[in-house]
Motif scaffolding. Structure first.
Motif, PDB file in Angstrom:
ATOM      1  N   ARG A  42       0.832  -1.203   0.000  1.00  0.00           N
ATOM      2  CA  ARG A  42       0.000   0.000   0.000  1.00  0.00           C
ATOM      3  C   ARG A  42       0.871   1.259   0.000  1.00  0.00           C
ATOM      4  O   ARG A  42       0.514   2.287   0.551  1.00  0.00           O
ATOM      5  CB  ARG A  42      -1.010  -0.023   1.146  1.00  0.00           C
ATOM      6  N   MET A  43       2.050   1.133  -0.625  1.00  0.00           N
ATOM      7  CA  MET A  43       2.974   2.257  -0.748  1.00  0.00           C
ATOM      8  C   MET A  43       3.085   2.677  -2.197  1.00  0.00           C
ATOM      9  O   MET A  43       2.920   1.869  -3.110  1.00  0.00           O
ATOM     10  CB  MET A  43       4.366   1.891  -0.247  1.00  0.00           C
ATOM     11  N   VAL A  44       3.401   3.963  -2.371  1.00  0.00           N
ATOM     12  CA  VAL A  44       3.637   4.541  -3.692  1.00  0.00           C
ATOM     13  C   VAL A  44       4.899   5.395  -3.603  1.00  0.00           C
ATOM     14  O   VAL A  44       5.064   6.148  -2.643  1.00  0.00           O
ATOM     15  CB  VAL A  44       2.458   5.433  -4.143  1.00  0.00           C
ATOM     16  N   ILE A  45       5.771   5.241  -4.599  1.00  0.00           N
ATOM     17  CA  ILE A  45       6.878   6.184  -4.759  1.00  0.00           C
ATOM     18  C   ILE A  45       6.466   7.072  -5.922  1.00  0.00           C
ATOM     19  O   ILE A  45       6.343   6.618  -7.056  1.00  0.00           O
ATOM     20  CB  ILE A  45       8.217   5.486  -5.053  1.00  0.00           C
ATOM     21  N   ARG A  46       6.198   8.318  -5.614  1.00  0.00           N
ATOM     22  CA  ARG A  46       5.730   9.258  -6.626  1.00  0.00           C
ATOM     23  C   ARG A  46       6.868   9.672  -7.555  1.00  0.00           C
ATOM     24  O   ARG A  46       8.047   9.491  -7.255  1.00  0.00           O
ATOM     25  CB  ARG A  46       5.095  10.474  -5.961  1.00  0.00           C
ATOM     26  N   ALA A  47       6.503  10.260  -8.674  1.00  0.00           N
ATOM     27  CA  ALA A  47       7.492  10.673  -9.681  1.00  0.00           C
ATOM     28  C   ALA A  47       8.493  11.676  -9.124  1.00  0.00           C
ATOM     29  O   ALA A  47       9.628  11.744  -9.590  1.00  0.00           O
ATOM     30  CB  ALA A  47       6.791  11.243 -10.914  1.00  0.00           C
ATOM     31  N   ASP A  48       8.105  12.424  -8.103  1.00  0.00           N
ATOM     32  CA  ASP A  48       9.026  13.399  -7.497  1.00  0.00           C
ATOM     33  C   ASP A  48       9.925  12.779  -6.433  1.00  0.00           C
ATOM     34  O   ASP A  48      10.687  13.473  -5.767  1.00  0.00           O
ATOM     35  CB  ASP A  48       8.256  14.586  -6.905  1.00  0.00           C
ATOM     36  N   GLY A  49       9.828  11.452  -6.233  1.00  0.00           N
ATOM     37  CA  GLY A  49      10.659  10.742  -5.267  1.00  0.00           C
ATOM     38  C   GLY A  49      10.043  10.633  -3.888  1.00  0.00           C
ATOM     39  O   GLY A  49      10.616   9.980  -3.010  1.00  0.00           O
ATOM     40  N   ALA A  50       8.882  11.230  -3.659  1.00  0.00           N
ATOM     41  CA  ALA A  50       8.226  11.157  -2.353  1.00  0.00           C
ATOM     42  C   ALA A  50       7.602   9.781  -2.147  1.00  0.00           C
ATOM     43  O   ALA A  50       7.001   9.225  -3.067  1.00  0.00           O
ATOM     44  CB  ALA A  50       7.152  12.239  -2.235  1.00  0.00           C
ATOM     45  N   TRP A  51       7.762   9.260  -0.943  1.00  0.00           N
ATOM     46  CA  TRP A  51       7.175   7.978  -0.572  1.00  0.00           C
ATOM     47  C   TRP A  51       5.872   8.229   0.180  1.00  0.00           C
ATOM     48  O   TRP A  51       5.831   9.058   1.083  1.00  0.00           O
ATOM     49  CB  TRP A  51       8.134   7.201   0.323  1.00  0.00           C
ATOM     50  N   TRP A  52       4.834   7.470  -0.181  1.00  0.00           N
ATOM     51  CA  TRP A  52       3.522   7.589   0.446  1.00  0.00           C
ATOM     52  C   TRP A  52       3.057   6.206   0.895  1.00  0.00           C
ATOM     53  O   TRP A  52       3.346   5.198   0.240  1.00  0.00           O
ATOM     54  CB  TRP A  52       2.513   8.167  -0.540  1.00  0.00           C
TER      55      TRP A  52
ATOM     56  N   VAL B 248       5.400   2.342  -8.257  1.00  0.00           N
ATOM     57  CA  VAL B 248       6.422   3.348  -8.556  1.00  0.00           C
ATOM     58  C   VAL B 248       5.967   4.090  -9.813  1.00  0.00           C
ATOM     59  O   VAL B 248       5.837   3.494 -10.870  1.00  0.00           O
ATOM     60  CB  VAL B 248       7.810   2.698  -8.762  1.00  0.00           C
ATOM     61  N   GLU B 249       5.714   5.397  -9.669  1.00  0.00           N
ATOM     62  CA  GLU B 249       5.174   6.172 -10.785  1.00  0.00           C
ATOM     63  C   GLU B 249       6.174   6.370 -11.915  1.00  0.00           C
ATOM     64  O   GLU B 249       5.789   6.414 -13.078  1.00  0.00           O
ATOM     65  CB  GLU B 249       4.683   7.534 -10.284  1.00  0.00           C
ATOM     66  N   ASP B 250       7.449   6.516 -11.595  1.00  0.00           N
ATOM     67  CA  ASP B 250       8.474   6.715 -12.633  1.00  0.00           C
ATOM     68  C   ASP B 250       9.698   5.871 -12.315  1.00  0.00           C
ATOM     69  O   ASP B 250       9.903   4.832 -12.893  1.00  0.00           O
ATOM     70  CB  ASP B 250       8.822   8.197 -12.763  1.00  0.00           C
ATOM     71  N   ALA B 251      10.527   6.341 -11.392  1.00  0.00           N
ATOM     72  CA  ALA B 251      11.719   5.604 -10.972  1.00  0.00           C
ATOM     73  C   ALA B 251      11.709   5.513  -9.452  1.00  0.00           C
ATOM     74  O   ALA B 251      11.153   6.373  -8.766  1.00  0.00           O
ATOM     75  CB  ALA B 251      12.982   6.315 -11.454  1.00  0.00           C
TER      76      ALA B 251
END
Length: 188
Positions: A41-51, A91-94
């Motif tokens: 239930r985690m996301v690493i956004r394109a800006d590098g932020a972890w949610w 992971v949205e991008d990297a």
């Protein structure tokens, strides 16, 4: 326990950068093959932020710890791997962001948003993606995961490449004896 902050890249010799890049203390995720599969239930956004569950993870030490458990499989799925289970992570991008670069004695050393240091070489190539109008540079980090160069780091690389521009106008940088084009070769 406070996080150890590595020295600035610009203050390090190639030997010091190499020691930082060795990744001492990384867990052996490549040797773990758990069968239980969960969703982190985690996301690493394109800006590098972890949610996690819709809220940002604000503790850098926690992000760094989780980042040491990351791997990406051949299908492109990112996982957090422990000896007990592997958990999907979006992971949205990297998975990482390269936030700084320095050239030392023919090597390009990158600092990541997790304070990791990676030297571009055959095992950690730089890859240009995107289009000629919207290029993006990625650095292989570990276990199939990549770091996207942020805008300022990309600008540093472009400045390094301008001095090496060939007659065909191709921009490239060199690290550890390997030439890496910094513009997409096959526009998408």
């Amino acid at each position: 326990m406070p996080m150890d902050v590595p020295p600035p890249l610009a203050a390090c010799s190639l030997a010091e950068l190499t020691a930082l890049a060795q990744g001492a203390g990384l867990p052996p995720v490549e040797r773990w093959h758990p069968t239980e599969v969960l969703d982190s239930r985690m996301v690493i956004r394109a800006d590098g932020a972890w949610w996690h569950e819709g809220a940002p993870i604000t503790r850098p030490a926690m992000v760094k710890a989780f980042s040491t458990l990351l791997m990406r499989d051949e299908a492109g799925q990112h996982w957090l791997v422990t000896p007990q289970d592997r958990q999907t992570i979006e992971v949205e991008d990297a998975a990482f962001i390269a936030v700084d670069v320095v050239e030392r004695d023919g090597a390009l050393a990158f600092r990541l948003n997790t304070e990791d240091t990676v030297i571009a070489d055959a095992a950690h190539p730089l890859v240009a993606r995107g289009t000629q109008d919207h290029p993006a540079l990625y650095l292989s980090v570990r276990h199939g995961c990549e770091a996207r160069l942020n805008r300022s780091t990309w600008g540093q690389i472009v400045d390094m490449a301008v001095d090496k521009c060939g007659m065909d106008g191709e921009l490239w940088v060199e690290s550890m004896g390997i030439r890496f084009p910094i513009t997409p070769q096959n526009p998408a």
